[in-house]
Design a protein around this motif. Structure first.
Motif, PDB file in Angstrom:
ATOM      1  N   GLN A 188       0.829  -1.202   0.000  1.00 30.90           N
ATOM      2  CA  GLN A 188       0.000   0.000   0.000  1.00 30.90           C
ATOM      3  C   GLN A 188       0.866   1.256   0.000  1.00 30.90           C
ATOM      4  OE1 GLN A 188      -3.022   0.567  -0.549  1.00 30.90           O
ATOM      5  NE2 GLN A 188      -3.359   2.648   0.176  1.00 30.90           N
ATOM      6  N   ALA A 189       1.945   1.245   0.763  1.00 28.62           N
ATOM      7  CA  ALA A 189       2.850   2.401   0.786  1.00 28.62           C
ATOM      8  C   ALA A 189       3.431   2.653  -0.593  1.00 28.62           C
ATOM      9  CB  ALA A 189       3.967   2.174   1.802  1.00 28.62           C
ATOM     10  N   ARG A 190       3.844   1.605  -1.283  1.00 23.25           N
ATOM     11  CA  ARG A 190       4.379   1.755  -2.632  1.00 23.25           C
ATOM     12  C   ARG A 190       3.362   2.426  -3.557  1.00 23.25           C
ATOM     13  NH1 ARG A 190       9.497   1.870  -4.761  1.00 23.25           N
ATOM     14  NH2 ARG A 190      10.763   0.190  -3.968  1.00 23.25           N
ATOM     15  N   ARG A 191       2.106   2.028  -3.439  1.00 28.32           N
ATOM     16  CA  ARG A 191       1.076   2.636  -4.297  1.00 28.32           C
ATOM     17  C   ARG A 191       0.941   4.126  -4.013  1.00 28.32           C
ATOM     18  NH1 ARG A 191      -1.461  -2.487  -3.431  1.00 28.32           N
ATOM     19  NH2 ARG A 191      -2.603  -1.720  -1.621  1.00 28.32           N
ATOM     20  N   LEU A 192       0.920   4.493  -2.738  1.00 29.30           N
ATOM     21  CA  LEU A 192       0.774   5.903  -2.385  1.00 29.30           C
ATOM     22  C   LEU A 192       2.017   6.707  -2.779  1.00 29.30           C
ATOM     23  CD1 LEU A 192      -0.855   5.296   1.093  1.00 29.30           C
ATOM     24  CD2 LEU A 192      -1.974   6.393  -0.859  1.00 29.30           C
ATOM     25  N   ILE A 193       3.193   6.127  -2.573  1.00 33.61           N
ATOM     26  CA  ILE A 193       4.427   6.797  -3.002  1.00 33.61           C
ATOM     27  C   ILE A 193       4.395   7.038  -4.507  1.00 33.61           C
ATOM     28  CG2 ILE A 193       6.919   6.447  -3.297  1.00 33.61           C
ATOM     29  CD1 ILE A 193       6.753   4.852  -0.585  1.00 33.61           C
ATOM     30  N   ASP A 194       3.977   6.035  -5.250  1.00 33.03           N
ATOM     31  CA  ASP A 194       3.932   6.181  -6.710  1.00 33.03           C
ATOM     32  C   ASP A 194       2.912   7.230  -7.149  1.00 33.03           C
ATOM     33  OD1 ASP A 194       5.940   4.362  -7.081  1.00 33.03           O
ATOM     34  OD2 ASP A 194       4.616   2.672  -7.523  1.00 33.03           O
ATOM     35  N   GLU A 195       1.832   7.378  -6.384  1.00 29.79           N
ATOM     36  CA  GLU A 195       0.884   8.455  -6.695  1.00 29.79           C
ATOM     37  C   GLU A 195       1.568   9.807  -6.558  1.00 29.79           C
ATOM     38  OE1 GLU A 195      -2.587   8.111  -4.265  1.00 29.79           O
ATOM     39  OE2 GLU A 195      -3.111   6.111  -5.025  1.00 29.79           O
ATOM     40  N   GLY A 196       2.341   9.983  -5.484  1.00 30.99           N
ATOM     41  CA  GLY A 196       3.067  11.239  -5.297  1.00 30.99           C
ATOM     42  C   GLY A 196       4.106  11.464  -6.376  1.00 30.99           C
ATOM     43  N   ARG A 197       4.805  10.408  -6.761  1.00 28.22           N
ATOM     44  CA  ARG A 197       5.811  10.526  -7.815  1.00 28.22           C
ATOM     45  C   ARG A 197       5.171  10.924  -9.135  1.00 28.22           C
ATOM     46  NH1 ARG A 197       8.690   5.478  -8.857  1.00 28.22           N
ATOM     47  NH2 ARG A 197      10.358   6.776  -9.729  1.00 28.22           N
ATOM     48  N   ALA A 198       4.049  10.285  -9.453  1.00 29.19           N
ATOM     49  CA  ALA A 198       3.370  10.595 -10.716  1.00 29.19           C
ATOM     50  C   ALA A 198       2.887  12.036 -10.732  1.00 29.19           C
ATOM     51  CB  ALA A 198       2.209   9.628 -10.923  1.00 29.19           C
ATOM     52  N   ALA A 199       2.343  12.497  -9.618  1.00 30.66           N
ATOM     53  CA  ALA A 199       1.838  13.876  -9.567  1.00 30.66           C
ATOM     54  C   ALA A 199       2.961  14.883  -9.751  1.00 30.66           C
ATOM     55  CB  ALA A 199       1.126  14.112  -8.228  1.00 30.66           C
ATOM     56  N   ALA A 200       4.170  14.538  -9.297  1.00 27.20           N
ATOM     57  CA  ALA A 200       5.314  15.442  -9.413  1.00 27.20           C
ATOM     58  C   ALA A 200       6.119  15.213 -10.689  1.00 27.20           C
ATOM     59  CB  ALA A 200       6.229  15.277  -8.198  1.00 27.20           C
ATOM     60  N   GLY A 201       5.712  14.222 -11.484  1.00 27.07           N
ATOM     61  CA  GLY A 201       6.436  13.934 -12.718  1.00 27.07           C
ATOM     62  C   GLY A 201       7.802  13.309 -12.496  1.00 27.07           C
ATOM     63  N   ARG A 202       7.966  12.598 -11.396  1.00 22.02           N
ATOM     64  CA  ARG A 202       9.265  12.000 -11.089  1.00 22.02           C
ATOM     65  C   ARG A 202       9.336  10.570 -11.618  1.00 22.02           C
ATOM     66  NH1 ARG A 202      11.577  13.570  -5.289  1.00 22.02           N
ATOM     67  NH2 ARG A 202      13.421  12.817  -6.412  1.00 22.02           N
ATOM     68  N   THR A 203      10.436  10.242 -12.263  1.00 22.38           N
ATOM     69  CA  THR A 203      10.587   8.929 -12.881  1.00 22.38           C
ATOM     70  C   THR A 203      11.836   8.184 -12.404  1.00 22.38           C
ATOM     71  OG1 THR A 203      11.744   9.915 -14.766  1.00 22.38           O
ATOM     72  CG2 THR A 203       9.345   9.659 -14.963  1.00 22.38           C
ATOM     73  N   GLU A 204      12.707   8.843 -11.638  1.00 22.77           N
ATOM     74  CA  GLU A 204      13.921   8.186 -11.188  1.00 22.77           C
ATOM     75  C   GLU A 204      13.592   7.150 -10.106  1.00 22.77           C
ATOM     76  OE1 GLU A 204      13.851  12.104  -8.794  1.00 22.77           O
ATOM     77  OE2 GLU A 204      12.839  11.171 -10.506  1.00 22.77           O
ATOM     78  N   PRO A 205      14.505   6.211  -9.837  1.00 24.78           N
ATOM     79  CA  PRO A 205      14.236   5.189  -8.819  1.00 24.78           C
ATOM     80  C   PRO A 205      13.949   5.812  -7.453  1.00 24.78           C
ATOM     81  CG  PRO A 205      16.165   4.590 -10.119  1.00 24.78           C
ATOM     82  CD  PRO A 205      15.812   5.996 -10.510  1.00 24.78           C
ATOM     83  N   HIS A 206      13.098   5.150  -6.699  1.00 26.76           N
ATOM     84  CA  HIS A 206      12.722   5.603  -5.363  1.00 26.76           C
ATOM     85  C   HIS A 206      12.899   4.432  -4.411  1.00 26.76           C
ATOM     86  CE1 HIS A 206      10.343   8.327  -2.651  1.00 26.76           C
ATOM     87  NE2 HIS A 206      10.166   7.171  -2.018  1.00 26.76           N
ATOM     88  N   GLU A 207      13.881   4.523  -3.513  1.00 30.14           N
ATOM     89  CA  GLU A 207      14.190   3.429  -2.602  1.00 30.14           C
ATOM     90  C   GLU A 207      13.199   3.389  -1.449  1.00 30.14           C
ATOM     91  OE1 GLU A 207      17.885   1.693   0.134  1.00 30.14           O
ATOM     92  OE2 GLU A 207      17.976   3.740  -0.658  1.00 30.14           O
ATOM     93  N   VAL A 208      12.742   2.177  -1.108  1.00 32.56           N
ATOM     94  CA  VAL A 208      11.896   1.976   0.067  1.00 32.56           C
ATOM     95  C   VAL A 208      12.670   1.142   1.079  1.00 32.56           C
ATOM     96  CG1 VAL A 208       9.795   0.909   0.971  1.00 32.56           C
ATOM     97  CG2 VAL A 208       9.715   2.213  -1.160  1.00 32.56           C
ATOM     98  N   VAL A 209      12.872   1.714   2.260  1.00 30.43           N
ATOM     99  CA  VAL A 209      13.568   1.069   3.372  1.00 30.43           C
ATOM    100  C   VAL A 209      12.534   0.703   4.421  1.00 30.43           C
ATOM    101  CG1 VAL A 209      15.319   1.354   5.174  1.00 30.43           C
ATOM    102  CG2 VAL A 209      15.642   2.445   2.931  1.00 30.43           C
ATOM    103  N   VAL A 210      12.552  -0.531   4.884  1.00 34.32           N
ATOM    104  CA  VAL A 210      11.583  -0.990   5.876  1.00 34.32           C
ATOM    105  C   VAL A 210      12.324  -1.584   7.067  1.00 34.32           C
ATOM    106  CG1 VAL A 210       9.550  -2.411   6.319  1.00 34.32           C
ATOM    107  CG2 VAL A 210       9.992  -1.581   4.003  1.00 34.32           C
ATOM    108  N   TYR A 211      11.963  -1.145   8.264  1.00 34.74           N
ATOM    109  CA  TYR A 211      12.480  -1.773   9.473  1.00 34.74           C
ATOM    110  C   TYR A 211      11.715  -3.072   9.737  1.00 34.74           C
ATOM    111  CZ  TYR A 211      14.773   2.674  10.664  1.00 34.74           C
ATOM    112  OH  TYR A 211      15.544   3.800  10.673  1.00 34.74           O
TER     113      TYR A 211
END
Length: 290
Positions: A188-211
């Motif tokens: 779910q976090a990945r989906r929401l992050i990708d929504e933010g990336r799409a809205a900002a026009g960002r296409t570069e890799p986005h690392e997700v770190v999980v504890y």
């Protein structure tokens, strides 16, 4: 390949950090993460010391609460560490625990707005730009670093709720998720992050770190359950793991399959052997994680 790290928890006294950091470095652990929990160790000073004591392990601070810092100071500190120890510091920011921010008189009316303004200004400064901005919280007048980093610095953001996760996708280069995030929560976090990336026009890799809360050795199950209960998430399924290296590696793989790029093993607050824990992560879990 999934990245793997471990946490030096601030329940340990600051003078314990050197031995744990050097154990991580000697064992070949990829990343050691520190926390700036109020009112324990300072993140910047701890990270600088850990970097100086080691040769190769990357040192992350997850995370620095932005209400405590002027963005120019954040940039100066980050740039200094990155120039002194190229490629090894990891920078993560967040809006902080609001009760703690209130205790020190730094609670923002809109934490997400503050984090957005801080992230945008910080990334610009670390890219060597001169910045003038008049935001709700961040105000800079022709500010630039004399010694910006000489290579790209990726800025991560800690996020939990939908607004902050979309913001991380919009304004940060990666996201840090807490140990209260099960595999479905990572998806779910990945989906929401990708929504933010799409809205900002960002296409570069986005690392997700999980504890990942992890316990091994005698009493591992009891220690894990106590930590989960203390965080109020004892009834949430698929959180944490107790057992041997195979069990921990399988939990890491589940998070990776859900979208985590890096999994950071978080020992319980009463972990009896912090040096042994980082060696366990590097020498026993790492070989089992693809």
């Amino acid at each position: 390949m999934t990245g793997l790290g471990a946490v030096f928890r601030p329940q340990l006294a600051p003078e314990r950090l050197r031995a744990v950091a050097q154990a991580a470095d000697d064992a070949g652990l990829e990343e050691l993460w520190l926390w700036e929990d109020c009112f324990r160790e300072g993140g910047v000073s701890s990270a600088a010391a850990a970097l100086a004591w080691t040769e190769r392990v990357r040192i992350g601070v997850g995370l620095l609460p932005v209400p405590l810092r002027n963005v120019a100071l954040t940039a100066m500190e980050a740039a200094t560490r990155h120039r002194m120890f190229p490629g090894r510091p990891i920078l993560a920011l967040g809006h902080g625990v609001q009760d703690w921010m209130g205790q020190v008189g730094a609670r923002a009316e809109s934490p997400v707005t503050l984090l957005r303004e801080h992230l945008h200004a910080l990334r610009a400064l670390l890219h060597g730009r001169r910045v003038t901005t008049e935001g709700r919280y961040v105000r800079l007048d022709d500010v630039g670093l004399d010694w910006p980093p000489d290579r790209e610095v990726r800025v991560l953001a800690g996020a939990t709720g939908p607004r902050s996760l979309r913001l991380a996708g919009e304004a940060a280069d990666g996201t840090v998720l807490t140990a209260s995030t099960p595999p479905d929560g990572v998806r779910q976090a990945r989906r929401l992050i990708d929504e933010g990336r799409a809205a900002a026009g960002r296409t570069e890799p986005h690392e997700v770190v999980v504890y990942l809360l992890a316990a091994t050795g005698p009493g591992a199950g009891e220690r894990l359950r106590a930590d989960l209960a203390a965080e109020g998430v004892g009834s949430v399924p698929d959180l944490g793991v107790a057992g041997d290296a195979a069990a921990v590696a399988e939990a890491v793989r589940r998070l990776a399959g859900a979208g985590a790029d890096t999994v950071v093993l978080q020992p319980t607050g009463d972990e009896p052997d912090p040096e042994g824990f980082v060696r366990f992560a590097a020498e026993q879990v790492r070989p089992l994680v693809a």
